[in-house]
Design an enzyme around this catalytic site. Structure first.
Site, PDB file in Angstrom:
ATOM      1  N   GLY A 115      40.050  45.633  38.555  1.00 49.12           N
ATOM      2  CA  GLY A 115      40.039  45.002  37.241  1.00 49.12           C
ATOM      3  C   GLY A 115      40.152  46.013  36.113  1.00 49.12           C
ATOM      4  O   GLY A 115      40.853  45.775  35.115  1.00 49.12           O
ATOM      5  N   ASP A 116      39.481  47.153  36.255  1.00 55.20           N
ATOM      6  CA  ASP A 116      39.564  48.217  35.254  1.00 55.20           C
ATOM      7  C   ASP A 116      40.989  48.766  35.190  1.00 55.20           C
ATOM      8  O   ASP A 116      41.510  49.065  34.115  1.00 55.20           O
ATOM      9  CB  ASP A 116      38.599  49.344  35.600  1.00 55.20           C
ATOM     10  CG  ASP A 116      37.224  48.827  36.002  1.00 55.20           C
ATOM     11  OD1 ASP A 116      36.798  47.804  35.426  1.00 55.20           O
ATOM     12  OD2 ASP A 116      36.609  49.414  36.901  1.00 55.20           O
TER      13      ASP A 116
END
Length: 307
Positions: free
Chosen positions: A250-251
């Site tokens: 996600g990052d």
């Protein structure tokens, strides 16, 4: 300039164990230490992509020193503040029959350190980007992200928030440039389970009504959806590949989105690169490299759902 803020970074200790057995002595067959923390992950991937950025945050003790050394080895530009009385937490990831994580709470943070961090952030200027990523540690106020945004009000700094629950909700009224919930985080904000793209769009629009300008919704293996400030909705597929490690995916999506937006001057292309970058990290032992991302970009089609 892109600055990332990681308020509760970690030194991630990752071990592989054959047939982990609770209550017994287990011996590792492989182990490694990696920098941890959502903002630091964004900075590492931006660095891999060749985008100038600065990692801000708070570290302490010998674990914090080791974390800084690992970032230096990866050529990550950082100005992390050392908290004299703190010890950077160690997060343990056990890979065996199943993956198990043991995450630390986080250190105490003095008022002086908090003010120093705010002063660093206030150095940002118009057209700079600030990424606020991850959980706010117990030592800081729950609305600390909103406090940061209040400090930058009217400065022209574009703010990205990758948080969840109450900590995300407290920032939305400040009109962040981008928020990035996944489908589970989005559903939890409204006490619902999101299983369809139409549900993700419906509740994403509700967050937009509350103030968020652009909303990037991660759907995992189903790709992602972007609801833009000018009411366009784009959907992109996820490329084919084997899930190896979901930590940091996600990052990486946030980093890829910023890369695509800055390089292509297009929110549509930002979605394409965001999905490619998140997928590249998910398909790798560590975070995405530029070559991995560029190889996957070709496999991603972006469809316009509303315009």
């Amino acid at each position: 300039m892109i600055a990332t803020v990681t308020l509760n970074p970690s030194l991630d200790y990752i071990v592989e164990i054959d047939n982990f057995s609770l209550g017994n002595i287990n011996r590792t067959k492989d182990e490694k230490y990696l920098p941890g923390g959502k903002g630091l992950n964004v900075s590492q991937v931006l660095t891999n992509l060749g985008i100038n950025n600065l990692a801000l945050g708070i570290v302490g003790g010998f674990t914090g020193g080791q974390l800084v050394e690992l970032l230096k080895e990866r050529n990550v530009n950082q100005d992390l503040i050392h908290e004299p009385q703190a010890l950077t937490r160690v997060n343990i990831k056990v890979r065996s029959q199943e993956e198990t994580a043991i995450n630390g709470i986080g250190p105490k943070i003095s008022k002086e350190t908090k003010e120093k961090l705010l002063h660093q952030i206030e150095e940002l200027n118009s057209k700079d980007f600030l990424v606020l990523a991850g959980k706010i540690p117990p030592a800081l106020p729950k609305d600390f992200y909103r406090q940061i945004m209040d400090k930058l009000r009217g400065r022209g700094v574009e703010i990205v928030v990758d948080a969840e629950g109450e900590q995300l909700e407290r920032t939305i009224q400040n009109r962040p440039f981008l928020i990035k919930p996944n489908n589970e985080e989005l559903g939890s904000l409204f006490n619902v389970e999101i299983t369809k793209e139409s549900d993700a769009i419906y509740y994403g629009k509700k967050l937009q009504e509350r103030g968020a300008r652009n909303i990037l919704i991660s759907l995992g293996a189903k790709g992602g959806i972007l609801i833009t400030e000018d009411k366009k909705i784009f959907q992109g597929n996820s490329p084919k590949g084997k899930l190896v490690n979901s930590v940091g995916a996600g990052d990486s999506m946030v980093a890829g989105f910023l890369y695509g937006y800055l390089k292509k001057d297009s929110l549509k292309e930002a979605l394409r690169y965001g999905i490619a970058c998140g997928s590249a990290s998910a398909f790798s032992e560590e975070l995405a490299t530029k070559d991995e991302v560029l190889n996957l970009v070709r496999e991603i089609d972006i469809n316009t759902l509303e315009e």
